[in-house]
Design a protein around this motif. Structure first.
Motif, mmCIF file in Angstrom:
data_model
loop_
_atom_site.group_PDB
_atom_site.id
_atom_site.type_symbol
_atom_site.label_atom_id
_atom_site.label_comp_id
_atom_site.label_asym_id
_atom_site.label_seq_id
_atom_site.Cartn_x
_atom_site.Cartn_y
_atom_site.Cartn_z
ATOM 1 N N LEU A 199 39.073 29.296 35.253
ATOM 2 C CA LEU A 199 40.350 29.502 35.931
ATOM 3 C C LEU A 199 41.185 30.589 35.260
ATOM 4 N N SER A 200 41.301 30.540 33.950
ATOM 5 C CA SER A 200 42.148 31.498 33.236
ATOM 6 C C SER A 200 41.673 32.929 33.448
ATOM 7 N N GLU A 201 40.376 33.133 33.383
ATOM 8 C CA GLU A 201 39.807 34.470 33.589
ATOM 9 C C GLU A 201 40.017 34.929 35.026
ATOM 10 N N ALA A 202 39.828 34.007 35.971
ATOM 11 C CA ALA A 202 39.962 34.352 37.384
ATOM 12 C C ALA A 202 41.390 34.724 37.742
ATOM 13 N N VAL A 203 42.351 33.934 37.287
ATOM 14 C CA VAL A 203 43.759 34.214 37.583
ATOM 15 C C VAL A 203 44.167 35.562 36.992
ATOM 16 N N SER A 204 43.692 35.843 35.794
ATOM 17 C CA SER A 204 43.990 37.127 35.153
ATOM 18 C C SER A 204 43.424 38.284 35.969
ATOM 19 N N LEU A 205 42.189 38.122 36.444
ATOM 20 C CA LEU A 205 41.525 39.171 37.216
ATOM 21 C C LEU A 205 42.216 39.377 38.560
ATOM 22 N N ILE A 206 42.532 38.280 39.246
ATOM 23 C CA ILE A 206 43.201 38.359 40.551
ATOM 24 C C ILE A 206 44.573 39.010 40.411
#
Length: 235
Positions: A199-206
């Motif tokens: 989740l943390s990586e995805a939110v950062s990327l988005i």
């Protein structure tokens, strides 16, 4: 068994705590952007309609009139390129905000999070490629019709987008090819890839990608006026 990292847990808790406020903010933004997209679609259809009209006239017109209608057709095609580019930008922006909204829709299980992340990564991979191509067409349009136009801001954001895609391509391609658009023949490879979605990586990327999209929308918005000038030049 997939385990959430401490950062994932912390982020999910913060999202849950602010879910109502976040969802309301995203909904309001999505509504405005959806209205903008509807106007873009109208402009795209207007260009298509006039291109078709020009094609019909070109087939039956006299040789003397041919250059006039060919010039009009080309001008409407250039406008179509502009509006399609704006449409792709708007749709990508809507998609990214949609993923954030899904994350804030309540306490999600790990599997639900991973499905959203998977969709987000595929969307980022596909839309970033499309936006790089579209802005390339825009640069050709400017060099052919508005040589003196200062396109430095577009070039700068396009470079940022290209760098973003290059920096994240390994992860994006891995997700796309193993568990989304294609499916790896080795089930263990699929599971390993799914368990690597956080989740943390995805939110950062988005969030990073959404920021670039917003910049791209700002620097390409003036092209609408150039499209009108392009049409006025062939009247």
């Amino acid at each position: 068994m997939t385990k959430q990292s401490p950062l994932d847990i912390y982020l999910q808790n913060r999202i849950n705590e602010n879910a109502s406020k976040l969802s309301k903010t995203v909904d309001e933004t999505l509504q405005r952007e959806q209205q903008c997209l509807e106007l873009i679609v109208q402009s795209i259809n207007h260009c298509k309609k006039n291109i078709t009209k020009c094609d019909k006239i070109i087939k039956g017109c006299r040789v003397q009139s041919l250059p006039i209608y060919q010039a009009k057709r080309n001008a409407f095609h250039d406008n179509l390129v502009i509006w399609n580019t704006l449409g792709h930008i708007q749709m990508a922006s809507i998609e990214m905000k949609g993923f954030i909204k899904q994350f804030s829709s309540g306490a999600l299980g790990i599997g639900e999070q991973q499905n959203i992340i998977k969709s987000a990564y595929v969307s980022i991979y596909e839309t970033s490629k499309r936006l790089i191509d579209c802005t390339g067409y825009i640069m050709k349009f400017l060099s052919s019709n508005f040589v003196n136009y200062d396109s430095s801001s577009i070039k700068l954001v396009r470079k940022e987008l290209t760098t973003f895609k290059e920096n994240n391509k390994d992860k994006l391609i891995l997700v796309r090819n193993r568990i989304a658009a294609h499916r790896d023949s080795d089930v263990c490879e699929q599971i390993e890839t799914i368990e690597g979605l956080h989740l943390s990586e995805a939110v950062s990327l988005i969030t990073e990608y959404g920021s670039i999209i917003n910049k791209l929308g700002v620097v390409t918005s003036p092209l609408k006026a150039l499209g009108i000038k392009r049409l006025e030049a062939v009247k």
